[in-house]
Every structure is written in structure tokens, then in C-alpha cells.
Design a protein around this motif. Structure first.
Motif, PDB file in Angstrom:
ATOM      1  N   CYS A  60      33.746  17.313 -14.158  1.00  0.00           N
ATOM      2  CA  CYS A  60      33.555  17.663 -12.750  1.00  0.00           C
ATOM      3  C   CYS A  60      34.295  16.665 -11.853  1.00  0.00           C
ATOM      4  O   CYS A  60      34.668  15.572 -12.285  1.00  0.00           O
ATOM      5  CB  CYS A  60      32.068  17.656 -12.399  1.00  0.00           C
ATOM      6  SG  CYS A  60      31.087  18.848 -13.356  1.00  0.00           S
ATOM      7  N   PHE A  61      34.473  17.045 -10.582  1.00  0.00           N
ATOM      8  CA  PHE A  61      35.235  16.241  -9.636  1.00  0.00           C
ATOM      9  C   PHE A  61      34.377  15.878  -8.425  1.00  0.00           C
ATOM     10  O   PHE A  61      33.718  16.737  -7.838  1.00  0.00           O
ATOM     11  CB  PHE A  61      36.483  16.992  -9.177  1.00  0.00           C
ATOM     12  CG  PHE A  61      37.491  17.218 -10.270  1.00  0.00           C
ATOM     13  CD1 PHE A  61      38.548  16.343 -10.446  1.00  0.00           C
ATOM     14  CD2 PHE A  61      37.352  18.291 -11.139  1.00  0.00           C
ATOM     15  CE1 PHE A  61      39.467  16.543 -11.472  1.00  0.00           C
ATOM     16  CE2 PHE A  61      38.252  18.498 -12.161  1.00  0.00           C
ATOM     17  CZ  PHE A  61      39.311  17.622 -12.330  1.00  0.00           C
ATOM     18  N   GLN A  62      34.432  14.614  -8.043  1.00  0.00           N
ATOM     19  CA  GLN A  62      33.650  14.136  -6.914  1.00  0.00           C
ATOM     20  C   GLN A  62      33.924  14.946  -5.651  1.00  0.00           C
ATOM     21  O   GLN A  62      32.997  15.317  -4.917  1.00  0.00           O
ATOM     22  CB  GLN A  62      33.970  12.661  -6.666  1.00  0.00           C
ATOM     23  CG  GLN A  62      33.216  12.033  -5.507  1.00  0.00           C
ATOM     24  CD  GLN A  62      33.622  10.589  -5.280  1.00  0.00           C
ATOM     25  OE1 GLN A  62      34.652  10.136  -5.789  1.00  0.00           O
ATOM     26  NE2 GLN A  62      32.828   9.851  -4.534  1.00  0.00           N
ATOM     27  N   ALA A  63      35.191  15.265  -5.373  1.00  0.00           N
ATOM     28  CA  ALA A  63      35.551  15.980  -4.140  1.00  0.00           C
ATOM     29  C   ALA A  63      34.949  17.368  -4.084  1.00  0.00           C
ATOM     30  O   ALA A  63      34.734  17.915  -2.998  1.00  0.00           O
ATOM     31  CB  ALA A  63      37.076  16.067  -4.015  1.00  0.00           C
ATOM     32  N   PHE A  64      34.662  17.969  -5.227  1.00  0.00           N
ATOM     33  CA  PHE A  64      34.088  19.318  -5.248  1.00  0.00           C
ATOM     34  C   PHE A  64      32.661  19.314  -4.701  1.00  0.00           C
ATOM     35  O   PHE A  64      32.226  20.275  -4.064  1.00  0.00           O
ATOM     36  CB  PHE A  64      34.094  19.880  -6.664  1.00  0.00           C
ATOM     37  CG  PHE A  64      35.466  20.285  -7.173  1.00  0.00           C
ATOM     38  CD1 PHE A  64      36.613  20.004  -6.438  1.00  0.00           C
ATOM     39  CD2 PHE A  64      35.613  20.933  -8.384  1.00  0.00           C
ATOM     40  CE1 PHE A  64      37.876  20.366  -6.893  1.00  0.00           C
ATOM     41  CE2 PHE A  64      36.868  21.308  -8.861  1.00  0.00           C
ATOM     42  CZ  PHE A  64      37.996  21.027  -8.111  1.00  0.00           C
ATOM     43  N   PHE A  65      31.913  18.242  -4.981  1.00  0.00           N
ATOM     44  CA  PHE A  65      30.512  18.179  -4.549  1.00  0.00           C
ATOM     45  C   PHE A  65      30.416  18.100  -3.030  1.00  0.00           C
ATOM     46  O   PHE A  65      29.461  18.615  -2.441  1.00  0.00           O
ATOM     47  CB  PHE A  65      29.811  16.982  -5.203  1.00  0.00           C
ATOM     48  CG  PHE A  65      29.562  17.162  -6.670  1.00  0.00           C
ATOM     49  CD1 PHE A  65      28.353  17.665  -7.127  1.00  0.00           C
ATOM     50  CD2 PHE A  65      30.546  16.849  -7.594  1.00  0.00           C
ATOM     51  CE1 PHE A  65      28.121  17.843  -8.483  1.00  0.00           C
ATOM     52  CE2 PHE A  65      30.337  17.019  -8.949  1.00  0.00           C
ATOM     53  CZ  PHE A  65      29.117  17.531  -9.398  1.00  0.00           C
ATOM     54  N   HIS A  66      31.381  17.459  -2.371  1.00  0.00           N
ATOM     55  CA  HIS A  66      31.379  17.395  -0.911  1.00  0.00           C
ATOM     56  C   HIS A  66      31.605  18.778  -0.294  1.00  0.00           C
ATOM     57  O   HIS A  66      31.340  18.971   0.895  1.00  0.00           O
ATOM     58  CB  HIS A  66      32.488  16.455  -0.421  1.00  0.00           C
ATOM     59  CG  HIS A  66      32.360  15.058  -0.925  1.00  0.00           C
ATOM     60  ND1 HIS A  66      31.164  14.391  -0.991  1.00  0.00           N
ATOM     61  CD2 HIS A  66      33.303  14.183  -1.392  1.00  0.00           C
ATOM     62  CE1 HIS A  66      31.357  13.173  -1.481  1.00  0.00           C
ATOM     63  NE2 HIS A  66      32.639  13.026  -1.730  1.00  0.00           N
ATOM     64  N   ARG A  67      32.066  19.706  -1.097  1.00  0.00           N
ATOM     65  CA  ARG A  67      32.416  21.044  -0.605  1.00  0.00           C
ATOM     66  C   ARG A  67      31.508  22.142  -1.154  1.00  0.00           C
ATOM     67  O   ARG A  67      31.859  23.311  -1.146  1.00  0.00           O
ATOM     68  CB  ARG A  67      33.891  21.338  -0.929  1.00  0.00           C
ATOM     69  CG  ARG A  67      34.824  20.456  -0.114  1.00  0.00           C
ATOM     70  CD  ARG A  67      36.210  20.342  -0.710  1.00  0.00           C
ATOM     71  NE  ARG A  67      37.105  19.594   0.173  1.00  0.00           N
ATOM     72  CZ  ARG A  67      37.118  18.260   0.249  1.00  0.00           C
ATOM     73  NH1 ARG A  67      36.291  17.528  -0.502  1.00  0.00           N
ATOM     74  NH2 ARG A  67      37.933  17.635   1.082  1.00  0.00           N
ATOM     75  N   GLN A  87      39.609  27.493 -15.739  1.00  0.00           N
ATOM     76  CA  GLN A  87      38.638  26.430 -15.900  1.00  0.00           C
ATOM     77  C   GLN A  87      38.403  25.786 -14.536  1.00  0.00           C
ATOM     78  O   GLN A  87      39.210  25.938 -13.617  1.00  0.00           O
ATOM     79  CB  GLN A  87      39.145  25.385 -16.896  1.00  0.00           C
ATOM     80  CG  GLN A  87      39.360  25.930 -18.298  1.00  0.00           C
ATOM     81  CD  GLN A  87      39.690  24.822 -19.271  1.00  0.00           C
ATOM     82  OE1 GLN A  87      38.825  24.044 -19.688  1.00  0.00           O
ATOM     83  NE2 GLN A  87      40.953  24.746 -19.645  1.00  0.00           N
ATOM     84  N   LEU A  88      37.308  25.056 -14.427  1.00  0.00           N
ATOM     85  CA  LEU A  88      36.965  24.451 -13.142  1.00  0.00           C
ATOM     86  C   LEU A  88      38.098  23.580 -12.619  1.00  0.00           C
ATOM     87  O   LEU A  88      38.418  23.617 -11.427  1.00  0.00           O
ATOM     88  CB  LEU A  88      35.685  23.620 -13.284  1.00  0.00           C
ATOM     89  CG  LEU A  88      35.208  22.915 -12.005  1.00  0.00           C
ATOM     90  CD1 LEU A  88      34.783  23.935 -10.957  1.00  0.00           C
ATOM     91  CD2 LEU A  88      34.057  21.964 -12.330  1.00  0.00           C
ATOM     92  N   HIS A  89      38.745  22.809 -13.487  1.00  0.00           N
ATOM     93  CA  HIS A  89      39.778  21.884 -13.028  1.00  0.00           C
ATOM     94  C   HIS A  89      41.058  22.589 -12.582  1.00  0.00           C
ATOM     95  O   HIS A  89      41.954  21.946 -12.037  1.00  0.00           O
ATOM     96  CB  HIS A  89      40.103  20.852 -14.122  1.00  0.00           C
ATOM     97  CG  HIS A  89      40.746  21.427 -15.340  1.00  0.00           C
ATOM     98  ND1 HIS A  89      40.040  21.713 -16.492  1.00  0.00           N
ATOM     99  CD2 HIS A  89      42.032  21.776 -15.609  1.00  0.00           C
ATOM    100  CE1 HIS A  89      40.860  22.200 -17.407  1.00  0.00           C
ATOM    101  NE2 HIS A  89      42.080  22.251 -16.887  1.00  0.00           N
ATOM    102  N   TRP A 163      37.289  12.311 -11.465  1.00  0.00           N
ATOM    103  CA  TRP A 163      36.560  13.134 -12.424  1.00  0.00           C
ATOM    104  C   TRP A 163      35.574  12.300 -13.242  1.00  0.00           C
ATOM    105  O   TRP A 163      35.735  11.099 -13.413  1.00  0.00           O
ATOM    106  CB  TRP A 163      37.514  13.888 -13.346  1.00  0.00           C
ATOM    107  CG  TRP A 163      38.501  13.066 -14.127  1.00  0.00           C
ATOM    108  CD1 TRP A 163      39.772  12.725 -13.761  1.00  0.00           C
ATOM    109  CD2 TRP A 163      38.302  12.487 -15.429  1.00  0.00           C
ATOM    110  NE1 TRP A 163      40.376  11.965 -14.739  1.00  0.00           N
ATOM    111  CE2 TRP A 163      39.505  11.808 -15.776  1.00  0.00           C
ATOM    112  CE3 TRP A 163      37.246  12.481 -16.320  1.00  0.00           C
ATOM    113  CZ2 TRP A 163      39.654  11.135 -16.984  1.00  0.00           C
ATOM    114  CZ3 TRP A 163      37.387  11.807 -17.529  1.00  0.00           C
ATOM    115  CH2 TRP A 163      38.585  11.147 -17.842  1.00  0.00           C
ATOM    116  N   PHE A 164      34.544  13.002 -13.723  1.00  0.00           N
ATOM    117  CA  PHE A 164      33.513  12.346 -14.536  1.00  0.00           C
ATOM    118  C   PHE A 164      32.828  13.408 -15.392  1.00  0.00           C
ATOM    119  O   PHE A 164      33.116  14.606 -15.281  1.00  0.00           O
ATOM    120  CB  PHE A 164      32.492  11.611 -13.656  1.00  0.00           C
ATOM    121  CG  PHE A 164      31.744  12.506 -12.696  1.00  0.00           C
ATOM    122  CD1 PHE A 164      30.491  13.013 -13.008  1.00  0.00           C
ATOM    123  CD2 PHE A 164      32.296  12.845 -11.460  1.00  0.00           C
ATOM    124  CE1 PHE A 164      29.802  13.843 -12.126  1.00  0.00           C
ATOM    125  CE2 PHE A 164      31.620  13.668 -10.565  1.00  0.00           C
ATOM    126  CZ  PHE A 164      30.373  14.176 -10.905  1.00  0.00           C
TER     127      PHE A 164
END
Length: 308
Positions: A60-67, A87-89, A163-164
């Protein structure tokens, strides 16, 4: 003449590879504080340059959670990724934001579950010019006359390195979650990207398009964002109830019970779009349990899974 050695970023572009993650403990603490991830479900990357998640982990990507992103996934998002064979990425932060705004529009202002036909009518999908292995597919408004103004932040600096690993939680009655990470998969344009609609499908969308045309007098893309950010709801997350049944500060679909002050809300909105003040956004009243849609009935998920 001595050639200048390529930087890590240039090398990543040239090879189409991933970049080593810069996501750290401080970034994790912020997401945990917001309630969008559970600390015990997260694993920080090491020095690997290509993600290597465990079987129960997703990248997952940190920037996605802000959105508006969070796990487990909303059924509409699972269906969208399946239909596009992505895929998500493969998505970008602005693509995630478009999905979040669309789900908010459907649930909070149309009083329906996200509608696949309406999505295809309003948005277009195409490959980006990115030479990275991440963010190869862009989502944009296909018909700006039928949708809302949304001045997105054009460039989200360094997002590919944020990503994490995050465990995907099971949902009762849901067979599939976010697909496992596959670094070997390649993005290939699918027939589903064409978004072609039959005459019957187009005709069925008329009531929704007419409603959107009315909403545009008092609603902007920024307001769509302010609704889900202000309610502390992640639109891309599977929830026990849709937004038209939102019950206020005690609602179980909120990621956090803490209410955002106007300045904090503005800061979060400015993180994803161009906005100078809350007052500059025209306001429309979203549906909620105390302000239900005018027609109450069975609202099924309007997503058709295809094999194309």
C-alpha cells in the motif's frame, strides 16, 4: 567527456523498476493516529528495492490513504481493479482521489451504491507516460461538462517511495479482498478500458446525470472531498453502511471519533487539491440518517463483473 552517473531516481525510470521505500515509523504513527491502519497490521519495509510482502500482506501507499483509501476494499474498487486487470500500484494518487469522489457522489448525494455504468460515462482510463513500474494507469474526467470542477494537486512528490506492507482483513461474506502483489504482472490495455455503453445503458443513466446537473449549482469536487474527510470516512474502504446512512460522530464507519476543526479540515483538503479556504467551496447537504434520500428502496451494488 566524463558522463555524469545516473541518480537513483533516473535509474528507476530507465529500468522501469521500483524504488526503495522511505516510509518510516513517523509515517506509520500518523496513519495509526488517523485510524486508517492498525499498527499491528503494518510491517515497515527494509532495504529491499522491490516489495516482498508475506502471503497475507498487501503493498500500500501512504499517499493513497490521504485520498480515501483503506483496507479492506470497498466492493466497487475490487470490481474496478478486476475489470481493468490492474493491481493497486498501477493506479496514481489522483486516480484514487477520483474513485473516492465518485463513491462519495453516489452514496452521499445520489443515494445509491457506486454505479458501474455511471462511472464509465463520466471517467476515462489510459496509460500514463510514467516510466516507473508504479502508477502506470491514469484516471481522468471524461466528460467535464457532466461532472464537478476538481483542481487536483498536479504532482504528488515522491509518492512512489511511500510504500509499506499492510495485512488485508477478511470481511464476512466476501470471498476476495485486494489481490496479492505480483511484481511480474504487466499492464495491458483491456476492452473494459473503452467504457463503451449500449443505448439501453446510456438511457438508464439519464436520471443520475440530470441529478448531477442540478447538484452542480451547489456542489464542487472540493466539497465531495470535504464530505468524506470531514466525516472521517474512507470511501474506498469496505463499510458496514453506505454514506447515506451516516449517523454522525458515533457512526461505526468513521476511522476516528475526533471531529476536525475547520483549520485542520482545510489543511487536509489542501493536501490533495488547490483550495484557499473552506468558504470558497459551495456547500450542498449530503445524505445521512437524519437527511435520507427522497426515495427509499433496495439499492444494489451496480457493478457488473466481466471477463473482458
Amino acid at each position: 567527456m566524463t558522463k555524469r552517473p545516473r541518480s537513483a531516481v533516473e535509474s528507476a525510470k530507465m529500468s522501469g523498476s521500483w524504488e526503495q521505500s522511505t516510509f518510516g515509523a513517523g509515517d506509520l504513527d500518523a496513519l495509526v493516529a488517523d485510524g486508517v491502519v492498525v499498527e499491528g497490521d503494518v510491517r515497515l519495509p527494509g532495504d529491499e528495492s522491490i516489495p516482498a510482502p508475506a502471503a497475507d500482506e498487501r503493498v500500500c501507499f501512504q499517499a493513497f490513504f490521504h485520498r480515501g483509501f483503506a483496507l479492506p476494499l470497498h466492493p466497487f474498487v475490487r470490481g474496478l481493479l478486476y475489470s481493468y486487470r490492474l493491481q493497486l500500484h498501477d493506479l496514481t494518487p489522483n486516480g484514487i482521489l477520483h474513485i473516492a469522489c465518485f463513491i462519495t457522489l453516489c452514496e452521499a448525494f445520489l443515494g445509491i451504491y457506486p454505479h458501474w455504468g455511471l462511472w464509465r460515462r463520466l471517467f476515462s482510463v489510459k496509460r500514463t507516460n510514467s516510466e516507473y513500474a508504479v502508477g502506470q494507469v491514469g484516471i481522468s474526467i471524461g466528460d467535464k461538462n457532466s461532472y464537478f470542477d476538481l483542481e487536483k494537486i498536479d504532482s504528488v512528490s515522491g509518492w512512489r517511495k511511500g510504500w509499506f506492507y499492510l495485512k488485508d482483513r477478511c470481511v464476512a461474506g466476501q470471498q476476495f479482498g485486494l489481490a496479492s502483489f505480483n511484481p511480474e504482472a504487466r499492464v495491458v490495455r483491456q476492452p473494459s478500458w473503452s467504457h463503451s455503453l449500449t443505448e439501453v445503458e446510456s438511457s438508464a443513466l439519464t436520471p443520475f446525470l440530470e441529478r448531477i446537473a442540478v447538484l452542480k449549482d451547489n456542489l464542487t469536487g472540493g466539497q465531495l472531498i470535504s464530505v468524506f474527510v470531514g466525516r472521517r470516512v474512507q470511501p474506498l474502504q469496505h463499510r458496514t453502511r453506505p454514506m447515506w446512512q451516516y449517523e454522525g460522530l458515533g457512526d461505526s464507519t468513521r476511522c476516528s471519533p475526533q471531529e476536525l476543526e475547520p483549520d485542520a479540515l482545510l489543511t487536509r483538503i489542501q493536501h490533495v487539491i488547490k483550495c484557499s479556504s473552506i468558504s470558497e467551496m459551495r456547500l450542498a447537504l449530503p445524505y445521512a440518517s437524519d437527511h435520507p434520500p427522497p426515495q427509499v428502496g433496495v439499492r444494489v451494488h451496480s457493478f457488473v463483473w466481466t471477463s473482458t
